[in-house]
Design an enzyme around this catalytic site. Structure first.
Site, PDB file in Angstrom:
ATOM      1  N   GLY A 290       6.524   7.527  12.314  1.00 33.06           N
ATOM      2  CA  GLY A 290       5.914   8.657  13.004  1.00 33.06           C
ATOM      3  C   GLY A 290       5.503   8.342  14.433  1.00 33.06           C
ATOM      4  N   THR A 291       4.980   7.158  14.659  1.00 35.65           N
ATOM      5  CA  THR A 291       4.526   6.808  16.006  1.00 35.65           C
ATOM      6  C   THR A 291       5.701   6.849  16.978  1.00 35.65           C
ATOM      7  OG1 THR A 291       2.788   5.414  15.072  1.00 35.65           O
ATOM      8  CG2 THR A 291       3.377   5.019  17.385  1.00 35.65           C
TER       9      THR A 291
ATOM     10  N   GLN B 137       1.967  14.215   8.250  1.00 39.50           N
ATOM     11  CA  GLN B 137       1.057  14.422   7.119  1.00 39.50           C
ATOM     12  C   GLN B 137       1.537  15.557   6.212  1.00 39.50           C
ATOM     13  OE1 GLN B 137      -1.481  12.548   6.323  1.00 39.50           O
ATOM     14  NE2 GLN B 137      -2.514  13.753   4.751  1.00 39.50           N
TER      15      GLN B 137
ATOM     16  N   SER C 247       7.567  10.587   8.838  1.00 39.55           N
ATOM     17  CA  SER C 247       7.389   9.170   8.510  1.00 39.55           C
ATOM     18  C   SER C 247       7.551   8.974   7.014  1.00 39.55           C
ATOM     19  CB  SER C 247       5.987   8.727   8.941  1.00 39.55           C
ATOM     20  OG  SER C 247       5.745   7.410   8.523  1.00 39.55           O
TER      21      SER C 247
ATOM     22  N   HIS D 184       6.529   6.392   4.956  1.00 40.91           N
ATOM     23  CA  HIS D 184       5.486   5.779   4.117  1.00 40.91           C
ATOM     24  C   HIS D 184       4.418   6.772   3.688  1.00 40.91           C
ATOM     25  CE1 HIS D 184       2.114   5.295   7.061  1.00 40.91           C
ATOM     26  NE2 HIS D 184       3.067   5.177   7.953  1.00 40.91           N
TER      27      HIS D 184
ATOM     28  N   THR E  34      19.895  -1.583  15.473  1.00 39.62           N
ATOM     29  CA  THR E  34      20.523  -1.449  14.151  1.00 39.62           C
ATOM     30  C   THR E  34      19.542  -0.789  13.188  1.00 39.62           C
ATOM     31  OG1 THR E  34      21.805  -3.426  14.595  1.00 39.62           O
ATOM     32  CG2 THR E  34      21.627  -2.758  12.286  1.00 39.62           C
TER      33      THR E  34
ATOM     34  N   CYS F 207      -4.891   4.397  10.099  1.00 41.09           N
ATOM     35  CA  CYS F 207      -4.345   3.556  11.163  1.00 41.09           C
ATOM     36  C   CYS F 207      -5.458   2.941  11.989  1.00 41.09           C
ATOM     37  CB  CYS F 207      -3.458   4.379  12.087  1.00 41.09           C
ATOM     38  SG  CYS F 207      -2.400   5.498  11.204  1.00 41.09           S
TER      39      CYS F 207
HETATM   40  N1  PLP Z   1       1.014  11.144  12.719  1.00 36.33           N
HETATM   41  C1  PLP Z   1       0.195  11.314  11.658  1.00 36.33           C
HETATM   42  C2  PLP Z   1      -0.379  12.670  11.404  1.00 36.33           C
HETATM   43  C3  PLP Z   1      -0.100  10.241  10.815  1.00 36.33           C
HETATM   44  O1  PLP Z   1      -0.921  10.425   9.779  1.00 36.33           O
HETATM   45  C4  PLP Z   1       0.472   8.973  11.091  1.00 36.33           C
HETATM   46  C5  PLP Z   1       0.201   7.798  10.242  1.00 36.33           C
HETATM   47  O2  PLP Z   1      -0.392   7.824   9.243  1.00 36.33           O
HETATM   48  C6  PLP Z   1       1.327   8.851  12.201  1.00 36.33           C
HETATM   49  C7  PLP Z   1       1.572   9.955  12.996  1.00 36.33           C
HETATM   50  C8  PLP Z   1       1.983   7.554  12.530  1.00 36.33           C
HETATM   51  O3  PLP Z   1       3.057   7.341  11.665  1.00 36.33           O
HETATM   52  P1  PLP Z   1       3.626   5.853  11.421  1.00 36.33           P
HETATM   53  O4  PLP Z   1       2.553   5.100  10.722  1.00 36.33           O
HETATM   54  O5  PLP Z   1       4.835   6.066  10.572  1.00 36.33           O
HETATM   55  O6  PLP Z   1       3.955   5.284  12.741  1.00 36.33           O
END
Ligand code: PLP
Length: 357
Positions: free
Chosen positions: A49-50, A147, A167, A169, A205, A285
């Site tokens: 996600g980041t 989310q 994302s 996970h 990759t 996070c």
């Molecule tokens: N955006 C939201 C709403 C999240 O809850 C998170 C992580 O929990 C992220 C972005 C970041 O995703 P990632 O941990 O896959 O980089």
């Protein structure tokens, strides 16, 4: 994922092993695409996600005014320019649409960043209205759906977003894989350039086993209504023990934000952890550094913002998990009531009336 570990070829290679790896990659791409109503070719795999948020914002922000929701995840807040306009939320946690409308009325091309659902409260933003306002003002919309994915229906065709971040996970998939989904016909430059992978949209990759798990998780998302039933039972018990549920707007079925007035969030996290229940204070996070929740502060919750824990039900949560949480929460609140509040600002005397009664 095990099959993908055995597909040791590089999906960019044209030999047999490469073609096998490519099949694994494209199967996952199809699974993600189907889950969000997009075309396979518009799914760009990345690390999570980041990266998906950063890629979209880096590509779309230049030359545009950026408007960003006050309760966005740090991954978005860190990616927008310093002069981005922060859009407030209402007390129920949903985006203030009047503020969005007046922000957009400022003129000039704009990029609006609003998440589908909040990661601390589960509050779902009014995306149809957000998208309509963006369309009316010719603004692009980026949606962080990390989310919300898997917990509510997503249809890229009708969402009105230019870009969408996902994302793996967060859905029970492995860490290290996610995707940026593009609106039909949209092309973005790569944030990480390299060997032209992902049709030149993300170099490097691809992490095949993680991507295969991400695809499988997207394909296996269960019944969000089942989790909402479990969540409601958990919340009813917690409220009976003095908790306040933060976020009264429409919410995801799996996310609950519970505040106990006068009891600092880290005290609750540690107490529940000792009982074998894993919850977090604010965003996971950033939970290594427990501070007052920026999201709850933006909702005007004042001191309660430092007293809230986030309870997330995983895809496979069951009744026994809820029983375990309620037992641990009861023990914690009973202990706090009789012995004062270890780590709390003012002990039992400062507890919320609903808690001390
Ligand atoms: N955006 C939201 C709403 C999240 O809850 C998170 C992580 O929990 C992220 C972005 C970041 O995703 P990632 O941990 O896959 O980089």
């Amino acid at each position: 994922m095990i099959g993908a570990l055995e597909a040791t070829g590089n999906p960019a290679s044209i030999h047999g092993a490469g073609r096998l790896a490519r099949r694994v990659l494209e199967e996952a791409r199809g699974q993600v695409a189907i889950a969000v109503g997009a075309a396979s070719g518009d799914v760009v795999f990345c690390s999570g996600g980041t990266e998906a948020n950063a890629t979209a914002i880096a590509a779309l922000a230049p030359g545009r005014r950026v408007l960003v929701g006050a309760t966005e995840h740090d991954a978005v807040r860190a990616a927008v320019p310093a002069d981005a306009v922060v859009l407030p939320v209402l007390q129920d946690g949903t985006l203030d649409l009047a503020a969005l409308e007046s922000g957009l009325a400022g003129g000039g091309p704009a990029l609006v960043c609003v998440m589908l659902a909040n990661n601390e409260t589960g509050v779902v933003h009014p995306m149809r209205e957000v998208a309509a306002l963006c369309r009316a003002h010719g603004a692009l919309l980026h949606v962080d759906a990390v989310q919300g994915a898997g917990r509510m229906k997503i249809d890229m065709g009708s969402l009105g977003a230019a870009t969408l971040a996902l994302s793996g996970h967060k859905l029970g998939g492995p860490k290290g894989a996610g995707a940026l989904v593009l609106a039909a016909g949209m092309h973005l430059p790569a944030l990480i350039a390299g060997g032209g992978q992902e049709r030149g949209r993300r170099g490097g990759t691809p992490a095949l086993p993680a991507i295969a798990g991400f695809g499988a998780a997207m394909a296996a998302v269960g019944d969000a209504g089942r989790l909402a039933g479990l969540r409601d039972r958990l919340e009813a018990a917690a409220v009976g023990l003095g908790a306040v549920v933060c976020g009264s707007g429409p919410r995801l079925g799996n996310t609950s934000c519970l505040a106990l007035a006068g009891v600092r969030a880290e005290t609750q996290v540690i107490s529940l952890d000792l009982a074998g229940v894993a919850v977090s204070a604010g965003s996971a996070c950033s939970s290594g550094k427990v501070t007052e929740s920026r999201v709850l502060a933006a909702m005007g919750l004042g001191e309660l913002a430092g007293c809230a824990i986030r309870v997330s039900l995983p895809w496979n949560a069951c009744e026994a998990d809820i029983d375990g949480f309620i037992a641990a929460y009861s023990v914690m609140t009973a202990r706090l009531r009789t012995k004062g509040v270890p780590g709390g600002p003012g002990g039992a005397a400062s507890l919320h009336p609903a808690f001390s009664s």
